[in-house]
Design a protein around this motif. Structure first.
Motif, short mmCIF file in Angstrom:
data_model
loop_
_atom_site.label_atom_id
_atom_site.label_comp_id
_atom_site.label_asym_id
_atom_site.label_seq_id
_atom_site.Cartn_x
_atom_site.Cartn_y
_atom_site.Cartn_z
N LEU A 20 0.82 -1.21 0.00
CA LEU A 20 0.00 0.00 0.00
C LEU A 20 0.86 1.26 0.00
O LEU A 20 0.54 2.24 -0.68
N GLU A 21 1.97 1.24 0.76
CA GLU A 21 2.86 2.40 0.77
C GLU A 21 3.48 2.62 -0.60
O GLU A 21 3.54 3.76 -1.09
N LEU A 22 3.93 1.52 -1.24
CA LEU A 22 4.53 1.64 -2.58
C LEU A 22 3.50 2.10 -3.61
O LEU A 22 3.81 2.89 -4.50
N ASN A 23 2.28 1.61 -3.49
CA ASN A 23 1.23 2.01 -4.41
C ASN A 23 0.93 3.50 -4.28
O ASN A 23 0.76 4.21 -5.28
N GLU A 24 0.89 3.98 -3.04
CA GLU A 24 0.66 5.41 -2.81
C GLU A 24 1.81 6.24 -3.40
O GLU A 24 1.58 7.25 -4.06
N ARG A 25 3.02 5.78 -3.18
CA ARG A 25 4.20 6.49 -3.71
C ARG A 25 4.17 6.48 -5.24
O ARG A 25 4.50 7.48 -5.88
N GLN A 72 1.54 6.45 -7.15
CA GLN A 72 0.54 7.42 -7.59
C GLN A 72 1.09 8.85 -7.51
O GLN A 72 0.84 9.67 -8.39
N GLU A 73 1.86 9.13 -6.45
CA GLU A 73 2.47 10.46 -6.31
C GLU A 73 3.46 10.72 -7.45
O GLU A 73 3.46 11.79 -8.07
N VAL A 74 4.30 9.72 -7.73
CA VAL A 74 5.30 9.86 -8.80
C VAL A 74 4.61 9.99 -10.15
O VAL A 74 5.05 10.77 -11.01
N ARG A 75 3.52 9.28 -10.36
CA ARG A 75 2.77 9.39 -11.60
C ARG A 75 2.30 10.82 -11.81
O ARG A 75 2.39 11.37 -12.91
N GLY A 76 1.77 11.42 -10.74
CA GLY A 76 1.33 12.81 -10.83
C GLY A 76 2.49 13.76 -11.17
O GLY A 76 2.33 14.67 -12.00
N GLN A 77 3.64 13.52 -10.55
CA GLN A 77 4.81 14.34 -10.84
C GLN A 77 5.24 14.20 -12.30
O GLN A 77 5.56 15.19 -12.99
N LEU A 78 5.24 12.97 -12.80
CA LEU A 78 5.62 12.73 -14.20
C LEU A 78 4.65 13.39 -15.17
O LEU A 78 5.08 13.93 -16.20
N LEU A 79 3.38 13.37 -14.86
CA LEU A 79 2.41 14.03 -15.74
C LEU A 79 2.66 15.54 -15.79
O LEU A 79 2.59 16.15 -16.86
N ARG A 80 2.95 16.13 -14.63
CA ARG A 80 3.26 17.57 -14.61
C ARG A 80 4.54 17.86 -15.38
O ARG A 80 4.60 18.83 -16.17
#
Length: 107
Positions: free
Chosen positions: A68-73, A75-83
């Motif tokens: 769950l921690e890795l999945n949350e991380r 998702q955060e990295v995915r958002g950063q990559l999109l930006r």
């Protein structure tokens, strides 16, 4: 209509005894003979099959928690990559405009 039912007295049931304490249960188990019927019934039904130990349960819990921690991380990295992708796209468009402007000035 049943008239006899009105005349019946209600039977007062005795109160339930208190449940045994853990110490009483352990004492009872320790006093039981190995050939006690309860133990033979458990063998026949397979209810004494080994259960996962607490360490196995703890290991699985930690694995789930880490997932769950890795999945949350992720998702955060995915958002950063999109930006960052959007920023790069905008920078590429600006660069193309600048190149076109420079080419237009040199002609």
């Amino acid at each position: 209509m049943n008239i006899g039912s009105k005349n019946k007295k209600r039977v007062v049931l005795p109160s339930r005894p208190e449940p045994p304490t853990v110490d009483q249960i352990l004492e009872d188990i320790n006093r039981a003979a190995p050939n006690d019927p309860v133990f033979s019934i458990l063998e026949r039904t397979g209810q004494d099959a080994p259960r996962p130990s607490d360490s196995d349960a703890e290991l699985r819990f930690q694995q789930c928690r880490r997932y769950l921690e890795l999945n949350e991380r992720l998702q955060e990295v995915r958002g950063q990559l999109l930006r960052q992708r959007e920023e790069l796209r905008a920078a590429g468009e600006q660069l193309e405009k600048d190149v076109a402007e420079v080419k237009g000035q040199t002609l």
